[in-house]
Design a protein around this motif. Sequence first.
Motif, PDB file in Angstrom:
ATOM      1  N   SER A 160       0.849  -1.202   0.000  1.00  0.00           N
ATOM      2  CA  SER A 160       0.000   0.000   0.000  1.00  0.00           C
ATOM      3  C   SER A 160       0.879   1.244   0.000  1.00  0.00           C
ATOM      4  CB  SER A 160      -0.867   0.025   1.258  1.00  0.00           C
ATOM      5  OG  SER A 160      -0.088   0.388   2.385  1.00  0.00           O
ATOM      6  N   SER A 161       0.250   2.381  -0.282  1.00  0.00           N
ATOM      7  CA  SER A 161       0.871   3.703  -0.171  1.00  0.00           C
ATOM      8  C   SER A 161       1.690   4.059  -1.409  1.00  0.00           C
ATOM      9  CB  SER A 161       1.782   3.822   1.069  1.00  0.00           C
ATOM     10  OG  SER A 161       1.073   3.446   2.239  1.00  0.00           O
ATOM     11  N   ASN A 162       1.939   5.337  -1.559  1.00  0.00           N
ATOM     12  CA  ASN A 162       2.856   5.823  -2.595  1.00  0.00           C
ATOM     13  C   ASN A 162       3.394   7.171  -2.157  1.00  0.00           C
ATOM     14  OD1 ASN A 162       0.282   7.224  -3.641  1.00  0.00           O
ATOM     15  ND2 ASN A 162      -0.074   5.062  -4.132  1.00  0.00           N
ATOM     16  N   TYR A 163       4.591   7.468  -2.641  1.00  0.00           N
ATOM     17  CA  TYR A 163       5.308   8.659  -2.183  1.00  0.00           C
ATOM     18  C   TYR A 163       5.940   9.352  -3.389  1.00  0.00           C
ATOM     19  CZ  TYR A 163       5.552   5.163   1.604  1.00  0.00           C
ATOM     20  OH  TYR A 163       5.272   4.165   2.495  1.00  0.00           O
ATOM     21  N   ALA A 184      -0.389   3.633  -9.269  1.00  0.00           N
ATOM     22  CA  ALA A 184      -1.765   3.744  -9.773  1.00  0.00           C
ATOM     23  C   ALA A 184      -2.376   5.091  -9.401  1.00  0.00           C
ATOM     24  CB  ALA A 184      -2.602   2.608  -9.184  1.00  0.00           C
ATOM     25  N   GLU A 185      -1.810   5.739  -8.367  1.00  0.00           N
ATOM     26  CA  GLU A 185      -2.392   6.995  -7.865  1.00  0.00           C
ATOM     27  C   GLU A 185      -1.566   8.226  -8.267  1.00  0.00           C
ATOM     28  OE1 GLU A 185      -3.311   6.390  -3.684  1.00  0.00           O
ATOM     29  OE2 GLU A 185      -4.042   4.389  -4.134  1.00  0.00           O
ATOM     30  N   THR A 186      -0.779   8.060  -9.325  1.00  0.00           N
ATOM     31  CA  THR A 186       0.110   9.139  -9.774  1.00  0.00           C
ATOM     32  C   THR A 186      -0.623  10.475  -9.939  1.00  0.00           C
ATOM     33  OG1 THR A 186       1.619   7.594 -10.837  1.00  0.00           O
ATOM     34  CG2 THR A 186       1.618   9.837 -11.689  1.00  0.00           C
ATOM     35  N   LEU A 236       2.951  12.527   0.372  1.00  0.00           N
ATOM     36  CA  LEU A 236       2.915  11.178   0.962  1.00  0.00           C
ATOM     37  C   LEU A 236       1.481  10.692   1.033  1.00  0.00           C
ATOM     38  CD1 LEU A 236       5.422  11.733   3.926  1.00  0.00           C
ATOM     39  CD2 LEU A 236       5.838  10.430   1.818  1.00  0.00           C
ATOM     40  N   HIS A 237       1.283   9.453   0.612  1.00  0.00           N
ATOM     41  CA  HIS A 237      -0.024   8.786   0.737  1.00  0.00           C
ATOM     42  C   HIS A 237       0.189   7.541   1.574  1.00  0.00           C
ATOM     43  CE1 HIS A 237      -3.628   6.568  -0.083  1.00  0.00           C
ATOM     44  NE2 HIS A 237      -3.027   5.703  -0.879  1.00  0.00           N
ATOM     45  N   THR A 238      -0.573   7.418   2.669  1.00  0.00           N
ATOM     46  CA  THR A 238      -0.407   6.294   3.593  1.00  0.00           C
ATOM     47  C   THR A 238      -1.736   5.578   3.808  1.00  0.00           C
ATOM     48  OG1 THR A 238      -0.630   7.937   5.350  1.00  0.00           O
ATOM     49  CG2 THR A 238       1.602   7.201   4.834  1.00  0.00           C
ATOM     50  N   HIS A 239      -1.652   4.386   4.401  1.00  0.00           N
ATOM     51  CA  HIS A 239      -2.824   3.502   4.570  1.00  0.00           C
ATOM     52  C   HIS A 239      -2.891   3.012   6.019  1.00  0.00           C
ATOM     53  CE1 HIS A 239      -4.095   1.772   0.409  1.00  0.00           C
ATOM     54  NE2 HIS A 239      -3.420   2.857   0.159  1.00  0.00           N
ATOM     55  N   SER A 240      -2.942   3.885   6.979  1.00  0.00           N
ATOM     56  CA  SER A 240      -2.946   3.402   8.363  1.00  0.00           C
ATOM     57  C   SER A 240      -4.314   2.849   8.762  1.00  0.00           C
ATOM     58  CB  SER A 240      -2.590   4.542   9.318  1.00  0.00           C
ATOM     59  OG  SER A 240      -3.669   5.444   9.408  1.00  0.00           O
ATOM     60  N   GLY A 251     -12.107   4.718   3.658  1.00  0.00           N
ATOM     61  CA  GLY A 251     -11.763   3.292   3.646  1.00  0.00           C
ATOM     62  C   GLY A 251     -10.438   3.003   2.966  1.00  0.00           C
ATOM     63  N   HIS A 252      -9.654   4.036   2.727  1.00  0.00           N
ATOM     64  CA  HIS A 252      -8.451   3.869   1.906  1.00  0.00           C
ATOM     65  C   HIS A 252      -7.230   4.488   2.590  1.00  0.00           C
ATOM     66  CE1 HIS A 252      -6.650   4.460  -2.441  1.00  0.00           C
ATOM     67  NE2 HIS A 252      -5.712   4.273  -1.532  1.00  0.00           N
ATOM     68  N   GLY A 253      -7.186   5.801   2.754  1.00  0.00           N
ATOM     69  CA  GLY A 253      -5.986   6.362   3.384  1.00  0.00           C
ATOM     70  C   GLY A 253      -5.905   7.875   3.321  1.00  0.00           C
TER      71      GLY A 253
HETATM   72 ZN   LIG Z   1      -3.652   3.937  -1.747  1.00  0.00          ZN
END
Ligand SMILES: [Zn+2]
Length: 204
Positions: A27-30, A74-76, A93-97, A168-170
Amino acid sequence: MSREQLAQEIIDAGRFLYGRGWSPATSSNYSTRLSADQALLTVSGKHKGQLGPDDVLATDLDGNSLEPGKKPSAETLLHTQLYRWKAEIGAVLHTHSVNATVLSRLTPGDHLVLEDYELQKAFSGVTTHQGQVLVPIFDNDQDIARLAAKVQPWLDDNPDCVGYLIRGHGLYTWGPRMSDALRQVEAFEFLFECELKVRSIANA
Ligand SMILES: [Zn+2]
Ligand SMILES: CSCCC(=O)C(=O)COP(=O)(O)O
């Protein structure tokens, strides 16, 4: 900063965020800003605690890969829209806590209000606990272009926005430098946990 240094910032961020449990598995992308019109982003599907120098790629700010053979996150588009929105943004920063995921599901409506927390002052531009930090919540969507189109009007109407949730995602948050974006992830995580505790005690 060189591309190598920016890539290392992304690698280090992944180790830290994975270690805190905020970026489990793939998960996540930076990303970081590479230049006025390019970003350096994580390659899609990589384990974020185990990133290496080859696990990033350059894109233009329309989200097009500039490195054939590497698949961008995928979330570029959610990253590049932020770099287009404000020239001073240097890292996203995209996180999925667990807390971001649960709180976004428990909160009805299209935003969360954080108020009366001293730690709100960790957010860029916030100088007192007395104001409200509004965190928009967008419904999740597998069509990222459609999701980005829903995020854009909020950004345009709220130039002080410091982050948003996808239900439900981040979380998405950003800053001029990677250290600023990391500080904001930590602040959000602290505040999300407080909100969940306050709500669970109030509802007991
Ligand atoms: Zn995500
Ligand atoms: C396994 S989590 C599903 C995809 C996602 O939400 C994410 O943040 C990671 O996607 P990417 O393409 O950047 O690896």
